[in-house]
Design a protein around this motif. Structure first.
Motif, PDB file in Angstrom:
ATOM      1  N   VAL A   5      23.428  54.426  36.615  1.00 28.17           N
ATOM      2  CA  VAL A   5      23.966  54.728  37.932  1.00 28.17           C
ATOM      3  C   VAL A   5      25.465  54.430  37.886  1.00 28.17           C
ATOM      4  N   ALA A   6      26.236  55.484  37.820  1.00 27.71           N
ATOM      5  CA  ALA A   6      27.684  55.358  37.622  1.00 27.71           C
ATOM      6  C   ALA A   6      28.375  54.617  38.760  1.00 27.71           C
ATOM      7  N   LYS A   7      27.978  54.868  40.008  1.00 24.38           N
ATOM      8  CA  LYS A   7      28.628  54.208  41.155  1.00 24.38           C
ATOM      9  C   LYS A   7      28.438  52.695  41.104  1.00 24.38           C
ATOM     10  N   ILE A   8      27.226  52.268  40.779  1.00 22.63           N
ATOM     11  CA  ILE A   8      26.945  50.830  40.719  1.00 22.63           C
ATOM     12  C   ILE A   8      27.704  50.185  39.569  1.00 22.63           C
ATOM     13  N   LYS A   9      27.712  50.858  38.418  1.00 22.82           N
ATOM     14  CA  LYS A   9      28.458  50.315  37.271  1.00 22.82           C
ATOM     15  C   LYS A   9      29.934  50.185  37.601  1.00 22.82           C
ATOM     16  N   ARG A  10      30.485  51.142  38.332  1.00 18.22           N
ATOM     17  CA  ARG A  10      31.896  51.096  38.713  1.00 18.22           C
ATOM     18  C   ARG A  10      32.163  49.928  39.656  1.00 18.22           C
ATOM     19  N   CYS A  11      31.264  49.699  40.605  1.00 20.02           N
ATOM     20  CA  CYS A  11      31.424  48.566  41.534  1.00 20.02           C
ATOM     21  C   CYS A  11      31.377  47.239  40.789  1.00 20.02           C
ATOM     22  N   ILE A  12      30.458  47.114  39.849  1.00 20.73           N
ATOM     23  CA  ILE A  12      30.347  45.885  39.061  1.00 20.73           C
ATOM     24  C   ILE A  12      31.610  45.683  38.231  1.00 20.73           C
ATOM     25  N   ARG A  13      32.101  46.753  37.626  1.00 27.23           N
ATOM     26  CA  ARG A  13      33.314  46.662  36.822  1.00 27.23           C
ATOM     27  C   ARG A  13      34.520  46.245  37.670  1.00 27.23           C
ATOM     28  N   THR A  14      34.615  46.793  38.883  1.00 32.69           N
ATOM     29  CA  THR A  14      35.707  46.429  39.790  1.00 32.69           C
ATOM     30  C   THR A  14      35.645  44.946  40.141  1.00 32.69           C
ATOM     31  N   MET A  15      34.438  44.436  40.442  1.00 30.18           N
ATOM     32  CA  MET A  15      34.301  43.010  40.769  1.00 30.18           C
ATOM     33  C   MET A  15      34.688  42.136  39.581  1.00 30.18           C
ATOM     34  N   LYS A  16      34.259  42.520  38.393  1.00 34.44           N
ATOM     35  CA  LYS A  16      34.621  41.743  37.202  1.00 34.44           C
ATOM     36  C   LYS A  16      36.133  41.721  37.000  1.00 34.44           C
ATOM     37  N   GLU A  17      36.802  42.856  37.250  1.00 31.89           N
ATOM     38  CA  GLU A  17      38.254  42.908  37.108  1.00 31.89           C
ATOM     39  C   GLU A  17      38.946  42.007  38.125  1.00 31.89           C
ATOM     40  N   LYS A  18      38.444  41.997  39.358  1.00 33.30           N
ATOM     41  CA  LYS A  18      39.026  41.129  40.387  1.00 33.30           C
ATOM     42  C   LYS A  18      38.847  39.661  40.010  1.00 33.30           C
ATOM     43  N   CYS A  19      37.675  39.316  39.484  1.00 39.83           N
ATOM     44  CA  CYS A  19      37.425  37.935  39.067  1.00 39.83           C
ATOM     45  C   CYS A  19      38.325  37.547  37.894  1.00 39.83           C
ATOM     46  N   ARG A  20      38.507  38.459  36.946  1.00 36.81           N
ATOM     47  CA  ARG A  20      39.400  38.181  35.814  1.00 36.81           C
ATOM     48  C   ARG A  20      40.835  37.973  36.284  1.00 36.81           C
ATOM     49  N   CYS A  21      41.268  38.744  37.279  1.00 35.95           N
ATOM     50  CA  CYS A  21      42.618  38.567  37.827  1.00 35.95           C
ATOM     51  C   CYS A  21      42.785  37.185  38.434  1.00 35.95           C
ATOM     52  N   THR A  22      41.775  36.733  39.177  1.00 36.78           N
ATOM     53  CA  THR A  22      41.827  35.395  39.768  1.00 36.78           C
ATOM     54  C   THR A  22      41.881  34.334  38.673  1.00 36.78           C
ATOM     55  N   VAL A  23      41.042  34.473  37.652  1.00 38.34           N
ATOM     56  CA  VAL A  23      41.008  33.497  36.556  1.00 38.34           C
ATOM     57  C   VAL A  23      42.351  33.456  35.826  1.00 38.34           C
ATOM     58  N   SER A  24      42.989  34.609  35.673  1.00 42.04           N
ATOM     59  CA  SER A  24      44.259  34.649  34.926  1.00 42.04           C
ATOM     60  C   SER A  24      45.391  33.920  35.638  1.00 42.04           C
ATOM     61  N   THR A  25      45.257  33.686  36.944  1.00 42.42           N
ATOM     62  CA  THR A  25      46.296  32.970  37.685  1.00 42.42           C
ATOM     63  C   THR A  25      46.121  31.457  37.634  1.00 42.42           C
ATOM     64  N   LEU A  26      44.989  30.992  37.122  1.00 47.82           N
ATOM     65  CA  LEU A  26      44.681  29.560  37.140  1.00 47.82           C
ATOM     66  C   LEU A  26      45.231  28.863  35.890  1.00 47.82           C
ATOM     67  N   PRO A  27      45.624  27.597  36.021  1.00 46.28           N
ATOM     68  CA  PRO A  27      46.223  26.881  34.888  1.00 46.28           C
ATOM     69  C   PRO A  27      45.208  26.221  33.952  1.00 46.28           C
ATOM     70  N   PHE A  28      43.936  26.520  34.102  1.00 44.56           N
ATOM     71  CA  PHE A  28      42.890  25.844  33.336  1.00 44.56           C
ATOM     72  C   PHE A  28      42.498  26.645  32.102  1.00 44.56           C
ATOM     73  N   GLU A  29      42.090  25.927  31.055  1.00 41.06           N
ATOM     74  CA  GLU A  29      41.609  26.578  29.831  1.00 41.06           C
ATOM     75  C   GLU A  29      40.135  26.936  29.953  1.00 41.06           C
ATOM     76  N   VAL A  30      39.348  26.013  30.486  1.00 39.78           N
ATOM     77  CA  VAL A  30      37.905  26.201  30.639  1.00 39.78           C
ATOM     78  C   VAL A  30      37.543  25.886  32.079  1.00 39.78           C
ATOM     79  N   LEU A  31      36.859  26.811  32.728  1.00 40.79           N
ATOM     80  CA  LEU A  31      36.470  26.604  34.125  1.00 40.79           C
ATOM     81  C   LEU A  31      35.039  26.078  34.212  1.00 40.79           C
TER      82      LEU A  31
END
Length: 153
Positions: A5-31
């Protein structure tokens, strides 16, 4: 099974990208695991807070349609994700000499009308809900502590 299901996969991918963006702003090595879980909650809450162009309504967000309330930026987005500070504890009984402030990281809003917030306590490595928060600059020992908790979990 084995359906795509392409729409669902796209939504999941978008959420993962948003989470990665948040993680990249943090000063921690391991969360810590609980912080990662709350990153996902935080991103999904804000994604559902805005109307979807291809959704059911052009004016109401998915959150407003289901919960019948909107997020207020001045109430629910006061602090940056993982901002360090002290949270007020509410000990029982309240007339003891137990310390009332604890070091914590802001891990998102609860999304309720009162504006309660969720915090990751550095002493106990658990998430709690509180109403009062005093933001402070993040010292190096907090980064070290979070990394140590992250390696354990």
């Amino acid at each position: 099974a084995k359906e795509h299901v392409a729409k669902i996969k796209r939504c999941i991918r978008t959420m993962k990208e948003k989470c990665r963006c948040t993680v990249s702003t943090l000063p921690f090595e391991v969360l810590p695991k609980l912080v990662v879980i709350n990153i996902v909650y935080h991103e999904v809450m804000w994604a559902n807070a805005f109307p979807n162009k291809k959704g059911v309504s052009e004016t109401f967000s998915p959150r407003a349609l289901i919960l019948r309330n909107n997020l207020d930026v001045t109430l629910h987005a006061k602090y940056d994700f993982c901002q360090y500070g002290e949270v007020a504890d509410e000990p029982e009984p309240s007339n003891t000499m137990v310390e009332r402030m604890q070091g914590a990281l802001y891990v998102g809003s609860t999304g309720n009308i009162q504006g309660s917030m969720k915090f990751f306590l550095l002493k106990s490595a658990r998430v709690v809900r509180r109403r009062q928060f005093t933001p402070l600059d993040m010292p190096a020992k907090v980064i070290t502590r979070v990394n140590a908790i992250g390696r354990r979990t």
